[in-house]
Design an enzyme around this catalytic site. Sequence first.
Site, PDB file in Angstrom:
ATOM      1  N   GLY A  31      27.662 -15.818  39.821  1.00  0.00           N
ATOM      2  CA  GLY A  31      29.074 -16.127  39.600  1.00  0.00           C
ATOM      3  C   GLY A  31      29.261 -17.336  38.704  1.00  0.00           C
ATOM      4  O   GLY A  31      28.358 -17.711  37.952  1.00  0.00           O
ATOM      5  N   ALA A  32      30.469 -17.940  38.774  1.00  0.00           N
ATOM      6  CA  ALA A  32      30.855 -19.026  37.864  1.00  0.00           C
ATOM      7  C   ALA A  32      30.581 -18.566  36.425  1.00  0.00           C
ATOM      8  O   ALA A  32      29.895 -19.233  35.646  1.00  0.00           O
ATOM      9  CB  ALA A  32      30.123 -20.328  38.188  1.00  0.00           C
ATOM     10  N   HIS A  37      27.081 -14.907  30.495  1.00  0.00           N
ATOM     11  CA  HIS A  37      27.075 -13.747  31.399  1.00  0.00           C
ATOM     12  C   HIS A  37      27.789 -12.560  30.748  1.00  0.00           C
ATOM     13  O   HIS A  37      27.354 -11.412  30.855  1.00  0.00           O
ATOM     14  CB  HIS A  37      27.808 -14.076  32.701  1.00  0.00           C
ATOM     15  CG  HIS A  37      27.168 -15.144  33.528  1.00  0.00           C
ATOM     16  ND1 HIS A  37      27.723 -16.385  33.704  1.00  0.00           N
ATOM     17  CD2 HIS A  37      26.020 -15.146  34.234  1.00  0.00           C
ATOM     18  CE1 HIS A  37      26.958 -17.103  34.484  1.00  0.00           C
ATOM     19  NE2 HIS A  37      25.908 -16.389  34.822  1.00  0.00           N
ATOM     20  N   GLN A  61      16.922 -19.255  46.991  1.00  0.00           N
ATOM     21  CA  GLN A  61      16.285 -19.743  45.762  1.00  0.00           C
ATOM     22  C   GLN A  61      16.607 -21.211  45.469  1.00  0.00           C
ATOM     23  O   GLN A  61      16.171 -21.757  44.465  1.00  0.00           O
ATOM     24  CB  GLN A  61      16.646 -18.864  44.564  1.00  0.00           C
ATOM     25  CG  GLN A  61      18.081 -18.989  44.081  1.00  0.00           C
ATOM     26  CD  GLN A  61      18.392 -17.965  42.995  1.00  0.00           C
ATOM     27  OE1 GLN A  61      18.553 -16.784  43.275  1.00  0.00           O
ATOM     28  NE2 GLN A  61      18.478 -18.393  41.751  1.00  0.00           N
ATOM     29  N   VAL A 177      23.299 -17.616  24.768  1.00  0.00           N
ATOM     30  CA  VAL A 177      24.564 -17.877  24.071  1.00  0.00           C
ATOM     31  C   VAL A 177      24.798 -19.382  24.119  1.00  0.00           C
ATOM     32  O   VAL A 177      24.602 -20.017  25.154  1.00  0.00           O
ATOM     33  CB  VAL A 177      25.745 -17.127  24.741  1.00  0.00           C
ATOM     34  CG1 VAL A 177      27.052 -17.421  24.024  1.00  0.00           C
ATOM     35  CG2 VAL A 177      25.480 -15.626  24.749  1.00  0.00           C
ATOM     36  N   SER A 187      26.383 -22.307  33.990  1.00  0.00           N
ATOM     37  CA  SER A 187      27.405 -22.594  35.005  1.00  0.00           C
ATOM     38  C   SER A 187      27.374 -24.070  35.378  1.00  0.00           C
ATOM     39  O   SER A 187      28.356 -24.636  35.832  1.00  0.00           O
ATOM     40  CB  SER A 187      27.161 -21.748  36.246  1.00  0.00           C
ATOM     41  OG  SER A 187      27.065 -20.406  35.872  1.00  0.00           O
TER      42      SER A 187
HETATM   43  O1  PAF Z   1      19.746 -16.289  37.037  1.00  0.00           O
HETATM   44  C1  PAF Z   1      20.473 -16.254  38.044  1.00  0.00           C
HETATM   45  O2  PAF Z   1      21.688 -16.417  37.987  1.00  0.00           O
HETATM   46  C2  PAF Z   1      19.834 -15.985  39.398  1.00  0.00           C
HETATM   47  O3  PAF Z   1      18.580 -16.565  39.484  1.00  0.00           O
HETATM   48  C3  PAF Z   1      19.778 -14.497  39.761  1.00  0.00           C
HETATM   49  C4  PAF Z   1      18.888 -13.720  38.814  1.00  0.00           C
HETATM   50  C5  PAF Z   1      21.177 -13.902  39.729  1.00  0.00           C
HETATM   51  C6  PAF Z   1      19.216 -14.315  41.173  1.00  0.00           C
HETATM   52  O4  PAF Z   1      19.996 -14.962  42.127  1.00  0.00           O
END
Ligand code: PAF
EC number: 6.3.2.1
Length: 283
Positions: A31-32, A37, A61, A177, A187
């Site tokens: 998100g964000a 993205h 993570q 980008v 983000s």
């Molecule tokens: O790159 C990210 O935003 C994250 O590490 C991912 C791949 C969405 C996994 O949570």
Amino acid sequence: MEIVSTVASLKEAIKKFRDNGDSVGLVPTMGALHNGHISLVKKCIAENGCCVVSIFVNPTQFNDKKDLQLYPRTPQEDCKLLEEAGCNIVFAPEVEEMYPVEDTRIFNLGPVAEVMEGKFRPGHFNGVAQIVSKLFYAAEPDNAYFGEKDFQQIAVIRSMAKELGLDKINIVAVPIVREEDGLALSSRNRRLSPEQRKNAPQIWETLCKSCKFAESHTVAETIKFVIDTLNGIDQMRVEYYEIVNGKTLMPVQDWNEADYIVGCITVFCGEVRLIDNITYKRN
Ligand code: PAF
């Protein structure tokens, strides 16, 4: 655009497209969302009949709990951007949906997960492998899209997919980008103070200068050039700068050692941890 929050409803939503003969593309995100993205989403839409974007701030993570707390969350704005981009399905689960029980899996991700981020963020890649594998099982995509800003993450995800026999899924790496001033979109950029934001483009500027520098200097000298330049800037501290073989992610000592050579950097700008990378050579 359909917004779903359970794996069962995601599967149901995807089935409608599958029944139509559409291919499925997945863009995993936390998100964000920003234009980085959206470039993944646009590519996914161009290459698949069904574009699924997941939004989930994955707790496993984050080795730093403060970083998890501070991670920006903007669900409404995210859905608006995705709708405008033409996304078909948003999967935005709660933590309990993705982790009904603790995920105790330890992946054997190999050397690509041990260097750089692996050294400085213990457990991070195992957490990425946990969530991305769950998303792969849930969405069963044909293609999955990841940004090259997280250069090492892509190698780790390929390794996870191989380990789990999920390597039929085509992992697509999408170029970084940048803002007009060169700062890689992230983000985390929104957490920079005005002063830090002003200095942050010097990361990319220094990496670009280092390409010229590298023409007449060794790998070790080039690493020192980048670290010394950036550490000389107010509120900046390089955590690591490594010049690696772009395929194996192992450090190179000599410019002739590999056909594909990439420099990977992590810099603290105040308390905000930014990453970036540059390709020195790709034959
Ligand atoms: O790159 C990210 O935003 C994250 O590490 C991912 C791949 C969405 C996994 O949570």
